[in-house]
Design an enzyme around this catalytic site. Structure first.
Site, PDB file in Angstrom:
ATOM      1  N   ASP A   1     -13.571   2.983   6.882  1.00 34.56           N
ATOM      2  CA  ASP A   1     -12.546   3.700   6.116  1.00 34.56           C
ATOM      3  C   ASP A   1     -13.128   4.231   4.815  1.00 34.56           C
ATOM      4  OD1 ASP A   1      -9.877   4.653   5.493  1.00 34.56           O
ATOM      5  OD2 ASP A   1      -9.947   3.162   3.907  1.00 34.56           O
TER       6      ASP A   1
ATOM      7  N   LYS B   1      -7.586  -1.112   6.405  1.00 31.42           N
ATOM      8  CA  LYS B   1      -7.841  -1.836   5.146  1.00 31.42           C
ATOM      9  C   LYS B   1      -6.975  -3.089   5.061  1.00 31.42           C
ATOM     10  CE  LYS B   1      -7.206   1.697   2.155  1.00 31.42           C
ATOM     11  NZ  LYS B   1      -7.542   3.006   2.644  1.00 31.42           N
TER      12      LYS B   1
ATOM     13  N   SER C   1      -6.320   4.557   8.400  1.00 34.05           N
ATOM     14  CA  SER C   1      -6.966   4.278   7.119  1.00 34.05           C
ATOM     15  C   SER C   1      -6.255   3.116   6.418  1.00 34.05           C
ATOM     16  CB  SER C   1      -6.917   5.538   6.252  1.00 34.05           C
ATOM     17  OG  SER C   1      -7.156   5.251   4.908  1.00 34.05           O
TER      18      SER C   1
ATOM     19  N   ARG D   1     -12.771  12.760   4.219  1.00 32.29           N
ATOM     20  CA  ARG D   1     -11.468  13.426   4.414  1.00 32.29           C
ATOM     21  C   ARG D   1     -11.023  14.117   3.135  1.00 32.29           C
ATOM     22  NH1 ARG D   1      -7.790   8.873   5.556  1.00 32.29           N
ATOM     23  NH2 ARG D   1      -6.138  10.424   5.710  1.00 32.29           N
TER      24      ARG D   1
ATOM     25  N   HIS E   1       0.857  -1.182   0.000  1.00 33.47           N
ATOM     26  CA  HIS E   1       0.000   0.000   0.000  1.00 33.47           C
ATOM     27  C   HIS E   1       0.889   1.226   0.000  1.00 33.47           C
ATOM     28  CE1 HIS E   1      -4.194   1.269   0.508  1.00 33.47           C
ATOM     29  NE2 HIS E   1      -3.675   2.381   0.989  1.00 33.47           N
TER      30      HIS E   1
HETATM   31  N1  URA Z   1      -3.925   5.840   1.538  1.00 31.56           N
HETATM   32  C1  URA Z   1      -4.951   5.408   2.294  1.00 31.56           C
HETATM   33  O1  URA Z   1      -5.469   4.320   2.086  1.00 31.56           O
HETATM   34  N2  URA Z   1      -5.395   6.206   3.264  1.00 31.56           N
HETATM   35  C2  URA Z   1      -4.857   7.403   3.532  1.00 31.56           C
HETATM   36  O2  URA Z   1      -5.300   8.061   4.429  1.00 31.56           O
HETATM   37  C3  URA Z   1      -3.781   7.859   2.736  1.00 31.56           C
HETATM   38  C4  URA Z   1      -3.334   7.050   1.739  1.00 31.56           C
END
Ligand code: URA
Length: 432
Positions: free
Chosen positions: A162, A188, A184, A169, A83
């Site tokens: 999220d 995930k 966040s 956000r 990620h």
């Molecule tokens: N990627 C994400 O999944 N969440 C964030 O807050 C920033 C980048």
């Protein structure tokens, strides 16, 4: 318990208890707390921050707001994930997911949409007509078991808190907050069930973490949260002062991902993907050293051997693969505007933030939660920091569908691309 009291407590800089955080998150997901209170909560967290224990509680509460996948019934080995904390021109997931899966290590990935000036993997994938990002748990597991790679969004089942926070956000100025980014991403990752995770923590103007110190703090927090739930997390700190690769914008980035998987990607993007994928393979125990993993990956990537894995994934998620096989099928923006060097010299500044914001102004990102994205607009970055150029060399192409948006994007870029008459060093790809 009342939402307003929790907002006030955070507004006043006090630490929230696990019960308060759970109440807020679970009630928000059920629709019992409206978006305006959630937005106030996010702004309070943005200004007051959170202690590590609160961030961990927030992460777990968000992960538990839906189903937490146990992939052991779908896959017997180790499932890895990667990620990025968000960047400009960052299409790495579209490339390394298929690369790693094609090497026999399953990749089950839950991605996000564009956030602020950064692009989102889901928006990019949706530029392929028909592509489905909302998968049921069963479909997610089934695809992972059958073809070893899946990239999906938060469904009603997986980390829905999220999904809701993320959209809010994006349009309330509450993205660049360490606890909000860490929770966040990690919620995930936990809900998606991957056992080991590589996090690409971006540093620079086009990242949420502007300096190495804050990138290190975010990394430490995410590693700590991972350890709490038994997930091994490796963080790479990579440069985001200039866009990664050439393309910025949804279908433009998909096309670049395809070219890269066919062995014809830009050098910086190719190298970046090799490093991230090598870390994933080592983490999964497929290779014992990064050098071995990278050599193996580089050989296959150069021959285009990983491309079929992307088409397989797209086919499984109901995308029209004929677009990948013939990139000229993707819609092209109606206006193309070139920016050229006004003097000989070296590119000294190609500000990723300005390029990302210009892409949003062109329509590649959102100003409001409900805004659609225009998949065909964006920018092509033809020159990188440290490159020598002559007067008239092509620096950037802007692709727009509306003249007024083009003008706004051009205004945004003013002063953010610079040529020096002295030689300038290239920027590193990775810092740590
Ligand atoms: N990627 C994400 O999944 N969440 C964030 O807050 C920033 C980048």
């Amino acid at each position: 318990m009342r939402a307003v009291d929790i907002i006030i407590k955070k507004r006043d800089g006090l630490a929230l208890t696990q019960t308060e955080i759970d109440f807020f998150i679970q009630s928000y997901v059920k629709g019992e707390i409206p978006d305006y209170q959630a937005a106030a909560f996010l702004m309070a967290v943005y200004f007051q921050g959170m202690k590590d224990a609160e961030s961990a509680d927030l992460t777990l509460s968000m992960a538990n707001s839906g189903e937490v996948l146990d992939l052991s019934d779908a896959i017997s080995g180790i499932v890895v994930d990667k990620h990025s904390t968000g960047g400009v021109g960052d299409k790495v997931s579209l490339i390394v997911g298929p690369m790693v899966a094609a090497c026999g290590v399953p990749v089950g990935k839950m991605s996000g949409r564009g956030l602020g000036f950064t692009g989102g993997t889901l928006d990019k994938l949706e530029s392929i007509p028909g592509f489905q990002v909302a998968l049921t748990t069963e479909a997610f597991k089934h695809q992972l078991r059958e073809i070893g790679v899946v990239i999906a969004g938060q469904s009603a089942n997986l980390a829905p808190a999220d999904g809701k926070f993320y959209a809010l956000r994006d349009v309330t100025g509450t993205v660049p907050s360490l606890p909000l980014i860490a929770s966040s991403i990690m919620s995930k990752k936990i809900a998606g069930g991957a056992h080991k995770i590589v996090l690409d923590v971006k540093v620079g103007t086009g990242a949420f973490m502007k300096d190495l110190a804050s990138a290190r703090a975010l990394s430490a927090l995410m590693v700590k949260i991972g350890a709490l739930v038994g997930r091994e997390v490796v963080c790479l700190l990579s440069d985001m002062n200039q866009p990664l690769g050439v393309a910025v914008g949804n279908n433009l980035e998909v096309q670049e991902a395809v070219r890269t998987l066919q062995g014809q990607g830009p050098t910086d993007l190719t190298e970046h993907c090799l490093v991230v994928a090598a870390h994933m393979l080592v983490l999964a125990g497929k290779f014992s050293t990064l050098v071995q993993a990278k050599t193996h990956l580089a050989e296959k990537l150069a021959k285009g051997e990983f491309f079929p894995k992307l088409t397989e994934m797209v086919e499984w998620q109901k995308g029209d693969v004929s677009y990948l096989e013939d990139l000229s099928r993707f819609p092209v923006a109606s206006i193309q505007h070139e920016i050229r060097a006004e003097a000989d010299g070296w590119v000294s500044w190609m500000d990723a933030l300005a390029v990302g914001e210009a892409a949003v102004l062109l329509g590649a990102g959102r100003a409001k939660k409900t805004d659609p994205v225009d998949h065909s607009v964006g920018l092509l970055v033809h020159a990188k920091v440290g490159e020598s150029v002559t007067k008239g060399s092509l620096l950037l192409t802007l692709l727009a569908n509306e003249e007024s948006r083009l003008q706004e994007a051009l205004a945004k870029l003013t002063g953010h691309i610079q040529i020096s008459d002295r030689q300038v060093a290239e920027l590193p790809l990775f810092y740590e």
